[in-house]
Design a protein around this motif. Structure first.
Motif: not given
Length: 333
Positions: A37-38, A57-58, A64-68, A310-311
């Motif tokens: 988390d941030c 790390w916003t 976005q990382h969670l959803n990916r 952005n991966g």
């Protein structure tokens, strides 16, 4: 009544379709690449994953990382059904797991989870997501590694015991062994401690029940030919992921300096290797990117050092399909 009839008809149709298919129980193993988390945890060294850090790390990047991560898990679904178990490494805490299972793209899967609360200095833990429709959790506990002098505290090993729809009791261990960042030879004894602690727990279970069904999975930070992986083989566990490959170019779950290798593994007790099974690397094109330096493809990672790419993750997921342990299909929701 009409709505109830439609639901029952939908369930009946799904059951009828599954009757012609071989039962498959699916486990996915995934290193999430720093699913933090941030927010700062005052007890942990998590400063690099804060909005003001060099990684920036916003909340936007976090979600976005969670959803990916959720997208990756959903894409591993086979025959239209979600994985029954998902073993995750490099997850920070309970709030991250809650967001992943209740607020991300994975929220409609209705996964429940158990996880560790380790003394790892950065706050990294391991977790197991499970479908309550197909795996009834009986108990969970953690195995702590006592570090010798010079070794930093490492991740606990997670042990979950549950029962499948068919009544099979299944033991699942999730491990994230110490990294090789200080050098493979220097850190090799630390991973040996993890192997010895885990094998002692496995042996205790098998002493009580010789035919116990046991899965050991996670990021071992060792390759198949390394001495510590051989230690697990000596302890009676088979690395059924040793020769796993993908279908879009992956020859391992991880790529370092142009060379494919697998630090992630799935090990089975003899009672499970007897079941028909398939183990492969899930390397869908969206999880890959071109390796501009060495050629070919590599995992589309989220960061390279402080640089945001952005991966998804620097590791690809492993998928295990065990036939004969499967569930009945759940209703569409």
């Amino acid at each position: 009544m009409a709505v109830l009839g439609l639901i029952l008809l939908t369930f009946h149709d799904a059951s009828a379709q599954s009757a012609d298919k071989e039962d498959v129980f699916t486990l996915v193993e995934l290193n999430c690449e720093n699913l933090f988390d941030c927010r700062h945890d005052s007890l942990k060294d998590d400063y690099e994953f804060l909005p003001e850090s060099t990684r920036h790390w916003t909340r936007t990047r976090y979600w976005q990382h969670l959803n990916r991560t959720a997208q990756t898990i959903l894409a591993c679904s086979g025959e239209g059904s979600l994985p029954d178990l998902v073993a995750l490494t490099e997850v920070e805490n309970d709030s991250v797991l809650f967001d992943l299972t209740h607020r991300s793209l994975l929220r409609h899967a209705h996964y429940e989870y158990v996880m560790t609360d380790s003394p790892d200095q950065r706050g990294i833990d391991v977790a197991l997501l499970y479908s309550p429709f197909t795996f009834r959790l009986i108990s969970s506990d953690t195995l702590r590694i006592s570090p010798p002098e010079g070794m930093r505290p490492t991740r606990d090993i997670l042990h979950a015991m549950g029962r499948t729809i068919r009544g099979d009791t299944l033991h699942v261990f999730v491990v994230h062994a110490p990294s090789r960042s200080q050098g493979e030879r220097t850190t090799r004894p630390y991973r040996r401690l993890v192997a010895d602690r885990l094998l002692a727990a496995v042996n205790t279970i098998r002493q009580r029940q010789s035919q116990a069904k046991i899965i050991v999975t996670g990021d071992f930070n060792d390759y198949a030919g390394d001495v510590n992986l051989k230690r697990y083989a000596e302890g009676g566990l088979t690395d059924i992921s040793a020769n796993a490959t993908g279908t879009h170019g992956a020859r391992g779950t991880y790529r370092y300096q142009g060379q494919w290798g697998s630090l992630d593994h799935i090990l089975l007790s003899p009672s499970l290797t007897a079941y028909p099974h398939d183990c492969y690397i899930f390397d869908a094109p969206f999880l890959l990117t071109k390796d501009k330096k060495y050629g070919g493809v590599q995992p589309h990672r989220n960061y390279l050092g402080p640089r945001f790419l952005n991966g998804f993750s620097d590791h690809l997921p492993l998928v295990l399909e065990l036939k004969g342990l499967n569930h009945t299909p759940t209703m569409k929701r």
